[in-house]
Design a protein around this motif. Structure first.
Motif, mmCIF file in Angstrom:
data_model
loop_
_atom_site.group_PDB
_atom_site.id
_atom_site.type_symbol
_atom_site.label_atom_id
_atom_site.label_comp_id
_atom_site.label_asym_id
_atom_site.label_seq_id
_atom_site.Cartn_x
_atom_site.Cartn_y
_atom_site.Cartn_z
ATOM 1 N N GLU A 199 0.821 -1.205 0.000
ATOM 2 C CA GLU A 199 0.000 0.000 0.000
ATOM 3 C C GLU A 199 0.864 1.269 0.000
ATOM 4 O O GLU A 199 1.917 1.310 0.619
ATOM 5 C CB GLU A 199 -0.879 -0.016 1.251
ATOM 6 C CG GLU A 199 -1.931 1.052 1.255
ATOM 7 C CD GLU A 199 -2.854 0.888 2.443
ATOM 8 O OE1 GLU A 199 -3.163 1.899 3.062
ATOM 9 O OE2 GLU A 199 -3.247 -0.256 2.723
ATOM 10 N N ALA A 200 0.427 2.307 -0.729
ATOM 11 C CA ALA A 200 1.142 3.577 -0.781
ATOM 12 C C ALA A 200 1.151 4.218 0.612
ATOM 13 O O ALA A 200 0.249 4.016 1.408
ATOM 14 C CB ALA A 200 0.481 4.514 -1.782
ATOM 15 N N GLY A 215 4.514 8.409 -0.700
ATOM 16 C CA GLY A 215 3.833 8.097 -1.949
ATOM 17 C C GLY A 215 4.517 7.088 -2.839
ATOM 18 O O GLY A 215 3.971 6.696 -3.848
ATOM 19 N N VAL A 272 5.775 3.395 -3.814
ATOM 20 C CA VAL A 272 5.399 2.016 -3.533
ATOM 21 C C VAL A 272 6.502 1.098 -4.065
ATOM 22 O O VAL A 272 7.006 1.290 -5.171
ATOM 23 C CB VAL A 272 4.060 1.662 -4.223
ATOM 24 C CG1 VAL A 272 3.740 0.193 -4.055
ATOM 25 C CG2 VAL A 272 2.942 2.523 -3.676
ATOM 26 N N ASP A 322 5.406 11.160 -5.764
ATOM 27 C CA ASP A 322 4.134 10.756 -5.182
ATOM 28 C C ASP A 322 3.358 9.862 -6.150
ATOM 29 O O ASP A 322 3.070 10.255 -7.278
ATOM 30 C CB ASP A 322 3.303 11.989 -4.817
ATOM 31 C CG ASP A 322 2.048 11.621 -4.058
ATOM 32 O OD1 ASP A 322 2.090 10.634 -3.291
ATOM 33 O OD2 ASP A 322 1.027 12.294 -4.245
ATOM 34 N N GLY A 323 3.077 8.649 -5.741
ATOM 35 C CA GLY A 323 2.352 7.701 -6.577
ATOM 36 C C GLY A 323 3.242 6.818 -7.438
ATOM 37 O O GLY A 323 2.750 5.955 -8.161
ATOM 38 N N ALA A 324 4.560 7.021 -7.355
ATOM 39 C CA ALA A 324 5.484 6.223 -8.168
ATOM 40 C C ALA A 324 5.597 4.803 -7.610
ATOM 41 O O ALA A 324 5.547 4.584 -6.402
ATOM 42 C CB ALA A 324 6.860 6.872 -8.198
ATOM 43 N N SER A 325 5.745 3.854 -8.515
ATOM 44 C CA SER A 325 5.894 2.453 -8.154
ATOM 45 C C SER A 325 7.254 1.959 -8.651
ATOM 46 O O SER A 325 7.592 2.135 -9.820
ATOM 47 C CB SER A 325 4.775 1.628 -8.791
ATOM 48 O OG SER A 325 4.964 0.262 -8.524
ATOM 49 N N ASP A 351 7.681 3.432 -12.375
ATOM 50 C CA ASP A 351 6.470 3.872 -13.063
ATOM 51 C C ASP A 351 5.959 5.079 -12.290
ATOM 52 O O ASP A 351 5.487 4.942 -11.162
ATOM 53 C CB ASP A 351 5.433 2.747 -13.081
ATOM 54 C CG ASP A 351 4.156 3.152 -13.804
ATOM 55 O OD1 ASP A 351 4.190 4.121 -14.588
ATOM 56 O OD2 ASP A 351 3.124 2.504 -13.564
ATOM 57 N N ASN A 352 6.100 6.257 -12.900
ATOM 58 C CA ASN A 352 5.797 7.500 -12.202
ATOM 59 C C ASN A 352 4.676 8.254 -12.908
ATOM 60 O O ASN A 352 4.875 8.768 -14.012
ATOM 61 C CB ASN A 352 7.057 8.362 -12.126
ATOM 62 C CG ASN A 352 6.872 9.589 -11.275
ATOM 63 O OD1 ASN A 352 5.779 9.927 -10.857
ATOM 64 N ND2 ASN A 352 7.976 10.276 -11.020
ATOM 65 N N PRO A 353 3.499 8.383 -12.286
ATOM 66 C CA PRO A 353 2.387 9.098 -12.914
ATOM 67 C C PRO A 353 2.637 10.606 -13.038
ATOM 68 O O PRO A 353 1.935 11.288 -13.773
ATOM 69 C CB PRO A 353 1.208 8.828 -11.976
ATOM 70 C CG PRO A 353 1.827 8.555 -10.658
ATOM 71 C CD PRO A 353 3.141 7.876 -10.959
ATOM 72 N N ASN A 354 3.655 11.127 -12.355
ATOM 73 C CA ASN A 354 3.978 12.549 -12.416
ATOM 74 C C ASN A 354 4.882 12.906 -13.590
ATOM 75 O O ASN A 354 5.101 14.089 -13.850
ATOM 76 C CB ASN A 354 4.666 12.995 -11.118
ATOM 77 C CG ASN A 354 3.805 12.711 -9.914
ATOM 78 O OD1 ASN A 354 2.676 13.159 -9.853
ATOM 79 N ND2 ASN A 354 4.321 11.940 -8.981
#
Length: 113
Positions: A3-4, A8, A10, A80-83, A98-101
């Protein structure tokens, strides 16, 4: 997948396992995985992943099953939100992010903007 958390980032189960193996090979118990973003690369920013014994006051630290992941305060918004995963295939071996930013990334995949 874990879990994040507050920074942020993961770490997948595969990445946790690989980091544990690498830490074991180092033979030290005072190291953490530091993830940061620095200026550079052909797209403007590059990722840095390395083992670090230092812990700064403003660092965000999260434990993933025995692997501490540290992100400095300046890098938190970029990550933040990167996996983070570990890929071990015939085409590629290494950590992937994998970075959504990341709006744009270069062909080599090492830098982003």
């Amino acid at each position: 997948m874990t879990e994040a958390t507050k920074h942020g980032v993961v770490l997948t189960e595969t990445a946790v396992s690989k980091v544990k193996t690498l830490l074991s090979a180092e033979g030290r118990d005072d190291l953490r995985l530091r993830v940061s973003v620095q200026p550079g690369g052909c797209s403007g920013l590059i990722y840095q992943l390395f083992f670090d014994e230092q812990l700064e006051e403003m660092d965000a630290v999260v434990d993933f099953g025995g692997v501490e992941v540290v992100v400095d305060a300046m890098s938190v918004p970029y990550l933040d939100g990167a996996s983070i995963d570990f890929e071990d295939s015939i085409q590629k071996q290494g950590f992937t992010i994998d970075n959504p930013n990341a709006a744009n990334s270069c062909a080599c995949g090492d830098s982003f903007s």
